[in-house]
Design an enzyme around this catalytic site. Structure first.
Site, mmCIF file in Angstrom:
data_model
loop_
_atom_site.group_PDB
_atom_site.id
_atom_site.type_symbol
_atom_site.label_atom_id
_atom_site.label_comp_id
_atom_site.label_asym_id
_atom_site.label_seq_id
_atom_site.Cartn_x
_atom_site.Cartn_y
_atom_site.Cartn_z
ATOM 1 N N LYS A 1 0.845 -1.199 0.000
ATOM 2 C CA LYS A 1 0.000 0.000 0.000
ATOM 3 C C LYS A 1 0.885 1.256 0.000
ATOM 4 O O LYS A 1 0.643 2.218 -0.735
ATOM 5 C CB LYS A 1 -0.902 -0.039 1.243
ATOM 6 C CG LYS A 1 -1.829 1.120 1.374
ATOM 7 C CD LYS A 1 -3.257 0.694 1.156
ATOM 8 C CE LYS A 1 -4.154 1.926 1.130
ATOM 9 N NZ LYS A 1 -5.500 1.647 0.772
ATOM 10 N N LYS B 1 -4.271 -12.659 -9.728
ATOM 11 C CA LYS B 1 -4.676 -13.455 -8.564
ATOM 12 C C LYS B 1 -6.162 -13.234 -8.292
ATOM 13 O O LYS B 1 -6.623 -12.086 -8.297
ATOM 14 C CB LYS B 1 -3.854 -12.999 -7.347
ATOM 15 C CG LYS B 1 -4.248 -13.698 -6.072
ATOM 16 C CD LYS B 1 -3.819 -12.955 -4.812
ATOM 17 C CE LYS B 1 -4.563 -13.579 -3.635
ATOM 18 N NZ LYS B 1 -4.698 -12.824 -2.448
ATOM 19 N N LYS C 1 -11.033 -10.638 -3.880
ATOM 20 C CA LYS C 1 -12.162 -9.719 -3.770
ATOM 21 C C LYS C 1 -11.696 -8.296 -4.082
ATOM 22 O O LYS C 1 -12.436 -7.505 -4.644
ATOM 23 C CB LYS C 1 -12.771 -9.792 -2.369
ATOM 24 C CG LYS C 1 -13.680 -11.004 -2.211
ATOM 25 C CD LYS C 1 -13.955 -11.348 -0.773
ATOM 26 C CE LYS C 1 -12.858 -12.205 -0.199
ATOM 27 N NZ LYS C 1 -13.085 -12.774 1.114
#
Ligand code: ADP
Ligand code: TRP
Length: 333
Positions: free
Chosen positions: A113, A201, A204
């Site tokens: 991140k 990959k 969600k």
């Protein structure tokens, strides 16, 4: 001799998908034959992402029903909700005193991140909450509280289990006692990351998942949207670079794989045909489980009962661990 302990958790963040099933659930359930299994719904981990009340509640029931629809027998396997075990949060605070900040700086989720923010010219901590930063400590608390020997997870979670082992080692060393069991991650046999509809990959967060329990019509529609190239029907196709085949392979036996491979290589197989084969394979694998899942989702009082009983049994174990640590450290005595 008592059995060794297998523990894993799934976050209630939207619908459970085939990556979760193959990466964690299937193996966890296989292990539950030989291990004392403790499987839970990681709702406080989900809170970093899910801020909608209804979504949190629906997904929590969804994860519980998924475990059971996939074969978890709550009279044999301890199934509980993380938030029902308050010792998790006490242990998490305890562990903070033994966790180097640098260890958190190196954890993948935070590091990725931070890197993305920097690449985009933003402040490196933009959008990073303390839940994300200290995520591995909460996960360590989940694991260490239940005297876990093995943690069946997908590849992306291995680092978290290694961090857990580090922290536990520091505590055992500090008090010169085997207070905490050192856990090991266990990867599924292929140890491969399941790829999603677009070849990345399956996750969600990428919105590229195939949910486990979708109604057949919707599932078929979704499978038809898997990204393929623009080759014509009659052209020879390469199964090895095809997103449809990559997912088919995960469920088909060798003979079935070979048969479809031959059709790719012979030409005359349209993408629609290949996708239909995959759809049928998914239906054959999950239709019965989906039926059970739907039944369970329509019986919330039964799910509540299972979770309540799970919480009671879980707290017997978690309070014993916490008492051991309080005693060893002089906290509260
Ligand atoms: P998601 O990335 O979709 O949010 P989670 O982080 O909730 O999934 O993962 C739950 C479990 O499923 C973890 O053990 C994780 O390693 C495993 N898992 C998730 N996605 C995959 C995947 N694409 N392939 C294999 N395992 C996966
Ligand atoms: N972090 C895991 C995930 O994102 C979920 C999780 C929380 C977990 N606590 C755990 C997994 C303890 C194994 C053990 O998928």
């Amino acid at each position: 001799m008592s059995k060794k302990v297998s523990l894993t958790g799934i976050k209630p963040t939207g619908q459970v998908h085939i990556g979760n099933y193959l990466g964690a659930i299937k193996q966890a359930l296989q292990l539950s034959d030989q291990y004392d299994a403790r499987y839970f719904i990681a709702d406080y981990h989900a809170l970093n992402i899910v801020k909608d009340k209804q979504e949190m509640s629906d997904s929590t029931y969804g994860v519980a029903a998924t475990w059971m629809a996939c074969g978890l027998d709550p009279s044999k396997v301890l199934l509980y909700r993380q938030s029902d075990v308050p010792e998790t949060f006490e242990l998490s605070t305890f562990l903070m005193g033994f966790t180097a900040k640098g260890l958190m700086n190196r954890a993948h989720a935070y590091k990725d991140k931070k890197q993305k923010n920097e690449d985009a010219g933003k402040d490196s901590d933009f959008g990073v909450n303390m839940g994300l930063y200290t995520y591995p400590v909460l996960m360590a608390a989940d694991i260490l509280l239940f005297n876990t020997d093995i943690v069946p997870v997908g590849k992306d979670q291995v680092q978290h289990v290694e961090i857990t082992a580090d922290i536990a080692g520091a505590i055992n060393h500090c008090y010169n006692d085997e207070l905490l069991t050192i856990p090991k991650p266990i990867l599924n046999s292929s140890s491969e990351v399941v790829q999603g509809m677009d070849g990345r990959k399956m996750s969600k967060s990428y919105d590229n998942t195939i949910p486990l329990f979708m109604a057949p019509k919707k599932l078929r529609k979704l499978v038809m949207k898997i990204v393929t190239n623009s080759q014509e029907v009659e052209e020879v196709k390469d199964p090895e670079t095809c997103n449809v085949f990559a997912i088919y392979k995960l469920f088909a036996n060798e003979q079935e794989q070979e048969a479809l491979k031959e059709r790719y290589l012979a030409g005359g197989l349209g993408w629609g045909h290949a996708k239909q084969e995959l759809f049928e394979m998914l239906e054959a694998t999950f239709a019965d489980k989906r039926e059970r899942y739907d039944e369970l989702m329509n019986d919330k009082s039964y799910l509540d009962k299972v979770l309540k009983e799970g919480a009671e049994r879980a707290r017997e174990i978690s309070s014993a661990t916490m008492n051991r640590l309080r005693k060893a450290s002089g906290i509260g005595c």
